[in-house]
Design a protein around this motif. Sequence first.
Motif, mmCIF file in Angstrom:
data_model
loop_
_atom_site.group_PDB
_atom_site.id
_atom_site.type_symbol
_atom_site.label_atom_id
_atom_site.label_comp_id
_atom_site.label_asym_id
_atom_site.label_seq_id
_atom_site.Cartn_x
_atom_site.Cartn_y
_atom_site.Cartn_z
ATOM 1 N N VAL A 195 0.860 -1.184 0.000
ATOM 2 C CA VAL A 195 0.000 0.000 0.000
ATOM 3 C C VAL A 195 0.893 1.229 0.000
ATOM 4 C CG1 VAL A 195 -1.830 1.270 1.175
ATOM 5 C CG2 VAL A 195 -1.777 -1.239 1.281
ATOM 6 N N ASP A 196 0.762 2.049 -1.037
ATOM 7 C CA ASP A 196 1.621 3.222 -1.190
ATOM 8 C C ASP A 196 0.754 4.482 -1.142
ATOM 9 O OD1 ASP A 196 3.735 4.910 -1.674
ATOM 10 O OD2 ASP A 196 3.781 4.549 -3.838
ATOM 11 N N PRO A 197 0.742 5.197 -0.016
ATOM 12 C CA PRO A 197 -0.087 6.416 0.085
ATOM 13 C C PRO A 197 0.618 7.613 -0.541
ATOM 14 C CG PRO A 197 1.034 6.015 2.160
ATOM 15 C CD PRO A 197 1.427 4.884 1.252
ATOM 16 N N GLU A 198 -0.179 8.592 -0.957
ATOM 17 C CA GLU A 198 0.376 9.825 -1.494
ATOM 18 C C GLU A 198 0.794 10.755 -0.361
ATOM 19 O OE1 GLU A 198 -2.238 11.746 -4.199
ATOM 20 O OE2 GLU A 198 -2.278 10.086 -5.641
ATOM 21 N N GLY A 199 1.858 11.534 -0.598
ATOM 22 C CA GLY A 199 2.277 12.545 0.364
ATOM 23 C C GLY A 199 2.706 11.954 1.684
ATOM 24 N N ASP A 200 2.295 12.613 2.773
ATOM 25 C CA ASP A 200 2.682 12.202 4.120
ATOM 26 C C ASP A 200 1.620 11.351 4.804
ATOM 27 O OD1 ASP A 200 5.068 13.627 3.889
ATOM 28 O OD2 ASP A 200 4.138 15.482 4.617
ATOM 29 N N SER A 201 0.639 10.874 4.063
ATOM 30 C CA SER A 201 -0.432 10.081 4.666
ATOM 31 C C SER A 201 0.105 8.772 5.220
ATOM 32 C CB SER A 201 -1.527 9.805 3.629
ATOM 33 O OG SER A 201 -2.130 11.006 3.205
ATOM 34 N N ASP A 202 -0.613 8.230 6.204
ATOM 35 C CA ASP A 202 -0.176 7.039 6.917
ATOM 36 C C ASP A 202 -1.266 5.986 6.833
ATOM 37 O OD1 ASP A 202 1.008 5.199 8.523
ATOM 38 O OD2 ASP A 202 1.012 6.411 10.347
#
Length: 311
Positions: A220-227
Amino acid sequence: MTPEVHVNGYVAPAAHDAETGGGELASRMLRTIQRARTIEFQENFTYANDSVQLINGGLAAFRFVIKPEDGPQRLLIDVMVQQGDEDGDPMIELFAEHDDDTRDRLSRDDNGGSEQNARIERELEPGTYILTIRDSSYNPILSAEQKVFRLSIKPYSLDNIVSSDRTFTLVLGEEGGCVERSSCDLRVNEVKARAAVEDDDFFRVDLQTFDNDACLVVDVDPEGDSDTLLGIFDANREFIVSNDDWREEDQSSRAVLPVESGTQTLLIHVTSFSSDTKYSLYTEIRPREADGSCISVENFERPELEAQNAN
Protein backbone atom coordinates in the motif's frame (compact mmCIF):
# COMPACT_ATOMS: atom_id res chain seq x y z
CA MET A 1 -7.72 12.76 20.96
CA THR A 2 -10.56 15.08 20.00
CA PRO A 3 -12.80 15.88 22.99
CA GLU A 4 -16.45 15.03 22.60
CA VAL A 5 -19.77 16.51 23.63
CA HIS A 6 -22.12 14.06 25.34
CA VAL A 7 -25.88 14.52 25.42
CA ASN A 8 -27.73 11.55 26.94
CA GLY A 9 -25.62 9.01 25.12
CA TYR A 10 -25.25 10.78 21.81
CA VAL A 11 -21.68 11.81 21.02
CA ALA A 12 -20.78 14.72 18.76
CA PRO A 13 -17.16 15.70 18.00
CA ALA A 14 -16.34 18.99 19.71
CA ALA A 15 -14.29 19.88 16.65
CA HIS A 16 -17.61 20.80 15.04
CA ASP A 17 -18.42 23.36 17.73
CA ALA A 18 -17.08 26.47 16.00
CA GLU A 19 -18.57 25.92 12.58
CA THR A 20 -21.52 23.58 13.10
CA GLY A 21 -22.30 23.69 16.81
CA GLY A 22 -21.36 20.35 18.40
CA GLY A 23 -23.81 20.79 21.29
CA GLU A 24 -26.59 21.83 18.95
CA LEU A 25 -25.93 18.81 16.77
CA ALA A 26 -26.07 16.50 19.80
CA SER A 27 -29.33 18.05 21.00
CA ARG A 28 -30.98 17.74 17.60
CA MET A 29 -29.77 14.19 17.15
CA LEU A 30 -31.14 13.25 20.58
CA ARG A 31 -34.57 14.55 19.54
CA THR A 32 -34.26 12.55 16.32
CA ILE A 33 -33.29 9.39 18.22
CA GLN A 34 -36.35 9.77 20.44
CA ARG A 35 -38.46 9.58 17.28
CA ALA A 36 -36.36 6.86 15.64
CA ARG A 37 -38.10 4.73 13.08
CA THR A 38 -38.27 1.00 13.83
CA ILE A 39 -36.67 -1.40 11.37
CA GLU A 40 -38.60 -4.58 10.72
CA PHE A 41 -36.13 -7.05 9.25
CA GLN A 42 -37.08 -9.30 6.40
CA GLU A 43 -35.87 -12.87 6.27
CA ASN A 44 -32.23 -13.37 7.30
CA PHE A 45 -31.78 -9.86 8.77
CA THR A 46 -32.13 -7.89 5.56
CA TYR A 47 -33.64 -4.41 5.20
CA ALA A 48 -33.76 -1.88 2.37
CA ASN A 49 -35.04 1.70 2.27
CA ASP A 50 -34.40 3.64 -0.92
CA SER A 51 -35.76 6.94 0.41
CA VAL A 52 -34.32 7.92 3.78
CA GLN A 53 -35.27 11.57 4.24
CA LEU A 54 -33.19 13.50 6.72
CA ILE A 55 -35.25 15.58 9.16
CA ASN A 56 -34.36 18.29 11.71
CA GLY A 57 -32.31 20.04 9.04
CA GLY A 58 -30.56 16.86 7.99
CA LEU A 59 -30.81 13.97 10.47
CA ALA A 60 -32.34 10.49 10.62
CA ALA A 61 -32.39 7.67 13.16
CA PHE A 62 -33.45 4.02 13.07
CA ARG A 63 -33.92 1.50 15.86
CA PHE A 64 -33.59 -2.26 15.43
CA VAL A 65 -33.56 -5.28 17.75
CA ILE A 66 -31.64 -8.54 17.65
CA LYS A 67 -33.59 -11.05 19.74
CA PRO A 68 -31.85 -13.42 22.19
CA GLU A 69 -33.06 -16.47 20.29
CA ASP A 70 -31.38 -15.16 17.11
CA GLY A 71 -27.95 -15.07 18.75
CA PRO A 72 -25.09 -12.78 17.60
CA GLN A 73 -25.41 -11.41 14.07
CA ARG A 74 -22.66 -9.96 11.87
CA LEU A 75 -24.36 -7.23 9.85
CA LEU A 76 -23.28 -5.02 6.98
CA ILE A 77 -24.88 -1.56 7.09
CA ASP A 78 -24.62 0.64 3.99
CA VAL A 79 -25.91 4.19 3.55
CA MET A 80 -25.58 5.42 -0.02
CA VAL A 81 -26.29 8.55 -1.99
CA GLN A 82 -29.04 8.59 -4.57
CA GLN A 83 -27.91 7.97 -8.12
CA GLY A 84 -26.72 11.23 -9.68
CA ASP A 85 -26.23 12.98 -6.31
CA GLU A 86 -22.63 14.18 -6.45
CA ASP A 87 -22.82 16.37 -3.32
CA GLY A 88 -24.27 13.90 -0.82
CA ASP A 89 -21.82 12.41 1.69
CA PRO A 90 -23.52 10.31 4.41
CA MET A 91 -22.00 9.81 7.85
CA ILE A 92 -23.40 7.07 10.08
CA GLU A 93 -23.05 6.07 13.72
CA LEU A 94 -24.17 2.91 15.48
CA PHE A 95 -25.14 2.85 19.16
CA ALA A 96 -26.13 0.16 21.64
CA GLU A 97 -29.25 1.34 23.49
CA HIS A 98 -29.84 0.34 27.12
CA ASP A 99 -32.97 0.00 29.26
CA ASP A 100 -32.13 3.20 31.17
CA ASP A 101 -32.35 5.23 27.91
CA THR A 102 -28.57 5.64 27.61
CA ARG A 103 -26.48 4.72 24.60
CA ASP A 104 -22.93 3.65 23.89
CA ARG A 105 -21.44 4.44 20.51
CA LEU A 106 -20.03 1.33 18.85
CA SER A 107 -18.95 2.54 15.40
CA ARG A 108 -18.81 5.64 13.20
CA ASP A 109 -18.08 5.83 9.47
CA ASP A 110 -17.96 8.42 6.72
CA ASN A 111 -16.51 6.99 3.49
CA GLY A 112 -16.06 3.31 4.31
CA GLY A 113 -18.22 2.23 1.37
CA SER A 114 -17.63 2.88 -2.30
CA GLU A 115 -16.88 6.50 -3.22
CA GLN A 116 -18.51 8.82 -0.63
CA ASN A 117 -20.88 6.19 0.75
CA ALA A 118 -20.80 5.04 4.39
CA ARG A 119 -20.46 1.50 5.70
CA ILE A 120 -20.31 -0.27 9.07
CA GLU A 121 -19.65 -3.99 9.35
CA ARG A 122 -19.86 -5.42 12.86
CA GLU A 123 -20.89 -8.46 14.86
CA LEU A 124 -23.71 -7.52 17.24
CA GLU A 125 -24.91 -9.36 20.31
CA PRO A 126 -28.66 -9.61 21.03
CA GLY A 127 -29.96 -6.21 22.08
CA THR A 128 -31.37 -2.89 20.86
CA TYR A 129 -29.42 -0.65 18.51
CA ILE A 130 -29.73 2.86 17.11
CA LEU A 131 -28.39 3.85 13.69
CA THR A 132 -28.05 7.59 13.04
CA ILE A 133 -27.56 9.15 9.62
CA ARG A 134 -26.53 12.65 8.62
CA ASP A 135 -24.67 14.35 5.83
CA SER A 136 -20.99 14.86 6.71
CA SER A 137 -21.29 18.54 5.76
CA TYR A 138 -24.38 18.95 7.93
CA ASN A 139 -24.60 22.30 9.67
CA PRO A 140 -27.52 22.39 12.15
CA ILE A 141 -27.37 26.19 12.37
CA LEU A 142 -26.76 27.40 8.82
CA SER A 143 -27.98 24.66 6.50
CA ALA A 144 -31.60 23.75 5.80
CA GLU A 145 -30.82 21.60 2.76
CA GLN A 146 -32.63 18.26 2.80
CA LYS A 147 -30.94 15.03 1.76
CA VAL A 148 -32.32 11.66 0.70
CA PHE A 149 -30.13 8.57 1.09
CA ARG A 150 -30.51 4.83 0.55
CA LEU A 151 -30.16 2.43 3.51
CA SER A 152 -29.31 -1.25 3.20
CA ILE A 153 -28.72 -3.81 5.96
CA LYS A 154 -27.57 -7.32 5.10
CA PRO A 155 -25.91 -10.24 6.86
CA TYR A 156 -22.16 -10.37 6.36
CA SER A 157 -20.90 -12.35 3.39
CA LEU A 158 -18.01 -11.98 0.98
CA ASP A 159 -20.39 -11.07 -1.83
CA ASN A 160 -22.00 -8.36 0.30
CA ILE A 161 -18.89 -6.79 1.78
CA VAL A 162 -16.79 -6.38 -1.37
CA SER A 163 -18.04 -4.79 -4.58
CA SER A 164 -17.12 -6.25 -7.95
CA ASP A 165 -14.69 -3.42 -8.76
CA ARG A 166 -12.71 -4.35 -5.63
CA THR A 167 -12.57 -8.06 -6.39
CA PHE A 168 -9.76 -9.54 -8.45
CA THR A 169 -8.13 -12.88 -9.17
CA LEU A 170 -4.43 -13.69 -9.06
CA VAL A 171 -3.28 -16.84 -10.83
CA LEU A 172 0.09 -18.55 -10.49
CA GLY A 173 0.54 -20.89 -13.41
CA GLU A 174 -1.96 -23.26 -14.87
CA GLU A 175 -2.98 -26.80 -14.17
CA GLY A 176 0.22 -28.78 -14.39
CA GLY A 177 2.31 -26.08 -12.74
CA CYS A 178 4.14 -22.87 -13.50
CA VAL A 179 7.75 -22.34 -12.53
CA GLU A 180 9.04 -19.34 -14.47
CA ARG A 181 7.41 -16.05 -13.46
CA SER A 182 7.40 -14.87 -17.08
CA SER A 183 4.98 -17.66 -18.01
CA CYS A 184 2.49 -16.98 -15.22
CA ASP A 185 -0.54 -14.90 -16.23
CA LEU A 186 -2.65 -12.62 -14.04
CA ARG A 187 0.01 -12.49 -11.35
CA VAL A 188 -0.32 -8.82 -10.47
CA ASN A 189 -3.03 -6.23 -9.88
CA GLU A 190 -2.90 -2.55 -8.95
CA VAL A 191 -5.74 -0.19 -8.07
CA LYS A 192 -6.03 3.39 -6.84
CA ALA A 193 -8.41 4.16 -3.99
CA ARG A 194 -9.04 6.55 -1.10
CA ALA A 195 -9.27 6.04 2.67
CA ALA A 196 -9.80 8.16 5.77
CA VAL A 197 -9.80 7.87 9.55
CA GLU A 198 -12.33 5.22 10.73
CA ASP A 199 -13.00 4.17 7.14
CA ASP A 200 -12.58 0.55 6.13
CA ASP A 201 -11.63 -0.34 2.56
CA PHE A 202 -11.94 -4.03 1.73
CA PHE A 203 -10.60 -5.82 -1.32
CA ARG A 204 -11.23 -9.46 -2.16
CA VAL A 205 -8.41 -11.50 -3.70
CA ASP A 206 -9.17 -14.91 -5.15
CA LEU A 207 -5.92 -16.86 -5.38
CA GLN A 208 -5.37 -19.79 -7.75
CA THR A 209 -1.98 -21.44 -7.32
CA PHE A 210 -2.76 -24.97 -8.56
CA ASP A 211 0.22 -27.21 -7.66
CA ASN A 212 2.46 -24.37 -6.51
CA ASP A 213 3.12 -23.21 -2.99
CA ALA A 214 3.46 -19.46 -3.44
CA CYS A 215 3.82 -16.07 -1.78
CA LEU A 216 1.43 -13.13 -1.81
CA VAL A 217 2.88 -9.62 -1.74
CA VAL A 218 0.55 -6.76 -0.73
CA ASP A 219 1.88 -3.20 -0.89
CA VAL A 220 0.00 0.00 0.00
CA ASP A 221 1.62 3.22 -1.19
CA PRO A 222 -0.09 6.42 0.09
CA GLU A 223 0.38 9.82 -1.49
CA GLY A 224 2.28 12.55 0.36
CA ASP A 225 2.68 12.20 4.12
CA SER A 226 -0.43 10.08 4.67
CA ASP A 227 -0.18 7.04 6.92
CA THR A 228 -1.97 3.80 5.99
CA LEU A 229 -2.61 0.59 7.91
CA LEU A 230 -2.84 -2.78 6.13
CA GLY A 231 -4.54 -5.93 7.36
CA ILE A 232 -5.06 -9.32 5.71
CA PHE A 233 -7.83 -11.77 6.71
CA ASP A 234 -9.05 -15.12 5.48
CA ALA A 235 -12.51 -15.61 3.99
CA ASN A 236 -14.01 -16.07 7.46
CA ARG A 237 -12.54 -12.74 8.65
CA GLU A 238 -9.92 -14.49 10.77
CA PHE A 239 -6.88 -12.24 11.15
CA ILE A 240 -3.66 -13.30 9.40
CA VAL A 241 -1.21 -10.38 9.40
CA SER A 242 -1.05 -6.58 9.54
CA ASN A 243 1.51 -3.85 8.90
CA ASP A 244 1.71 -0.13 9.57
CA ASP A 245 5.08 1.31 8.45
CA TRP A 246 7.38 -1.29 6.91
CA ARG A 247 10.28 1.16 6.48
CA GLU A 248 11.43 4.30 8.24
CA GLU A 249 11.57 6.74 5.30
CA ASP A 250 7.82 6.81 4.65
CA GLN A 251 4.50 5.56 6.02
CA SER A 252 3.61 2.94 3.43
CA SER A 253 2.39 -0.55 4.38
CA ARG A 254 3.60 -3.90 3.06
CA ALA A 255 3.16 -7.56 3.90
CA VAL A 256 4.40 -10.83 2.39
CA LEU A 257 2.77 -14.10 3.37
CA PRO A 258 3.07 -17.71 2.21
CA VAL A 259 0.07 -19.34 0.57
CA GLU A 260 -0.40 -23.03 -0.05
CA SER A 261 -1.20 -24.57 -3.40
CA GLY A 262 -4.82 -24.65 -4.47
CA THR A 263 -7.58 -22.05 -4.47
CA GLN A 264 -8.38 -19.67 -1.62
CA THR A 265 -9.84 -16.25 -0.92
CA LEU A 266 -8.31 -13.50 1.20
CA LEU A 267 -9.60 -10.11 2.33
CA ILE A 268 -7.31 -7.08 2.24
CA HIS A 269 -8.24 -4.26 4.60
CA VAL A 270 -6.85 -0.74 4.21
CA THR A 271 -7.50 2.20 6.51
CA SER A 272 -5.73 5.46 7.24
CA PHE A 273 -4.59 7.59 10.16
CA SER A 274 -5.09 10.66 7.96
CA SER A 275 -8.31 12.50 7.14
CA ASP A 276 -8.14 11.95 3.37
CA THR A 277 -5.63 9.52 1.91
CA LYS A 278 -5.18 8.59 -1.72
CA TYR A 279 -3.24 5.39 -2.16
CA SER A 280 -2.41 2.65 -4.63
CA LEU A 281 -2.79 -1.01 -3.68
CA TYR A 282 -0.44 -3.46 -5.39
CA THR A 283 -0.80 -7.23 -5.10
CA GLU A 284 1.36 -9.94 -6.62
CA ILE A 285 1.35 -13.72 -6.40
CA ARG A 286 4.85 -15.15 -6.97
CA PRO A 287 6.66 -18.49 -6.64
CA ARG A 288 8.56 -19.34 -3.48
CA GLU A 289 12.30 -18.79 -3.35
CA ALA A 290 14.65 -21.72 -4.07
CA ASP A 291 14.76 -22.64 -0.38
CA GLY A 292 10.97 -22.62 -0.11
CA SER A 293 10.77 -19.27 1.70
CA CYS A 294 9.09 -16.01 0.65
CA ILE A 295 10.93 -12.90 -0.42
CA SER A 296 11.36 -10.40 2.42
CA VAL A 297 9.48 -7.10 2.45
CA GLU A 298 12.82 -5.27 2.23
CA ASN A 299 14.06 -7.16 -0.84
CA PHE A 300 10.85 -6.92 -2.86
CA GLU A 301 10.91 -4.19 -5.52
CA ARG A 302 7.51 -2.96 -6.60
CA PRO A 303 7.29 -2.50 -10.39
CA GLU A 304 5.78 0.55 -12.03
CA LEU A 305 2.32 -0.23 -13.39
CA GLU A 306 -0.63 1.74 -14.70
CA ALA A 307 -3.12 1.44 -11.84
CA GLN A 308 -6.87 1.26 -12.37
CA ASN A 309 -9.26 3.27 -10.21
CA ALA A 310 -11.43 1.59 -7.58
CA ASN A 311 -14.55 3.41 -6.38
